[in-house]
Design a protein around this motif. Structure first.
Motif, PDB file in Angstrom:
ATOM      1  N   VAL A  55       0.711 -13.992  -9.388  1.00  0.00           N
ATOM      2  CA  VAL A  55       0.182 -13.087  -8.288  1.00  0.00           C
ATOM      3  C   VAL A  55      -1.177 -12.413  -8.839  1.00  0.00           C
ATOM      4  O   VAL A  55      -2.267 -12.492  -8.397  1.00  0.00           O
ATOM      5  CB  VAL A  55       0.947 -12.180  -7.634  1.00  0.00           C
ATOM      6  N   TRP A  68      -2.808  -3.386  -5.988  1.00  0.00           N
ATOM      7  CA  TRP A  68      -3.082  -4.422  -4.805  1.00  0.00           C
ATOM      8  C   TRP A  68      -2.187  -5.683  -5.445  1.00  0.00           C
ATOM      9  O   TRP A  68      -1.678  -6.274  -4.409  1.00  0.00           O
ATOM     10  CB  TRP A  68      -4.289  -5.270  -5.123  1.00  0.00           C
ATOM     11  N   VAL A  72       0.410  -7.202  -2.549  1.00  0.00           N
ATOM     12  CA  VAL A  72       0.494  -8.601  -2.182  1.00  0.00           C
ATOM     13  C   VAL A  72       1.794  -9.615  -2.949  1.00  0.00           C
ATOM     14  O   VAL A  72       2.475 -10.381  -2.243  1.00  0.00           O
ATOM     15  CB  VAL A  72      -0.668  -9.310  -3.065  1.00  0.00           C
ATOM     16  N   ASP A  75       4.418  -8.738  -0.372  1.00  0.00           N
ATOM     17  CA  ASP A  75       4.302  -9.460   0.754  1.00  0.00           C
ATOM     18  C   ASP A  75       4.783 -11.001   0.531  1.00  0.00           C
ATOM     19  O   ASP A  75       5.217 -11.448   1.544  1.00  0.00           O
ATOM     20  CB  ASP A  75       2.979  -9.318   1.168  1.00  0.00           C
TER      21      ASP A  75
END
Length: 185
Positions: A55, A68, A72, A75
């Protein structure tokens, strides 16, 4: 069409839908996770393999903030848990805060957490032998990460603890399979 979910043995907890692997840098998380995903597929499960570093690589070299990446990544795990995939193997979450972010997406989902521990000197040898590694080849950086993980470890959930210096990655993946995944063949 997805296959039927694994059926647990009477009296045993349900097979996890999410297996999280945590450990310090160069402890073999990626290797064990890939072997575990392959073994789960060999048992007939549909599997998604998620990796925090992958990621992060999506935003390099301009990654503005690791927070971040953690959001992410959590998620992404949650998105896979929202599908018919039977097992999500997640590797790279190594702090309580990161684990909590992922677990917020796993409400009502059976989760198993595996912690890998590694000897710093051997981890450094693995890191320096890997030409794909960057800063994790630096001894001071690696040492600081191992110290951070050692301090954080007591706060992490742990269903299985693996000392990676005692066996091969294949043996470690097999131990996870044996412990958590019923054979459906």
């Amino acid at each position: 069409m997805p296959s039927e979910p694994a059926r647990p043995v009477a009296g045993s907890p349900p097979a996890p839908r999410l297996i999280m692997l945590s450990g310090p840098i160069a402890s073999g998380k990626s290797t064990v996770a890939a072997l575990l995903a392959d073994a789960a597929r060999d048992r007939g499960l549909t599997v998604a393999l998620t990796d925090l570093d992958t990621v992060a690589e999506m935003a390099l070299p301009t990654l503005p903030d690791w927070d971040w990446v953690h959001r992410v990544h959590a998620d992404l795990v949650g998105a896979w848990l929202g599908t018919d995939v039977e097992l999500v193997v997640d590797e790279g979450t190594s702090s309580r805060e990161e684990v909590d972010l992922v677990r917020r997406h796993a409400v009502g989902v059976s989760v198993a957490h595996v912690i890998l521990v590694a000897d710093l000197e051997r981890a450094h040898a693995r890191a320096t032998a890997d030409p794909g590694r960057g800063i994790s080849r630096d001894y001071a950086f690696l040492s600081a990460d191992h110290e951070r993980f050692a301090a954080e470890r007591a706060q992490l959930p742990c269903d299985l603890l693996i000392d990676v210096e005692r066996g091969t990655p294949e043996q470690h993946a097999a131990a996870i399979v044996e412990r958590f995944l019923p054979d459906r063949r």
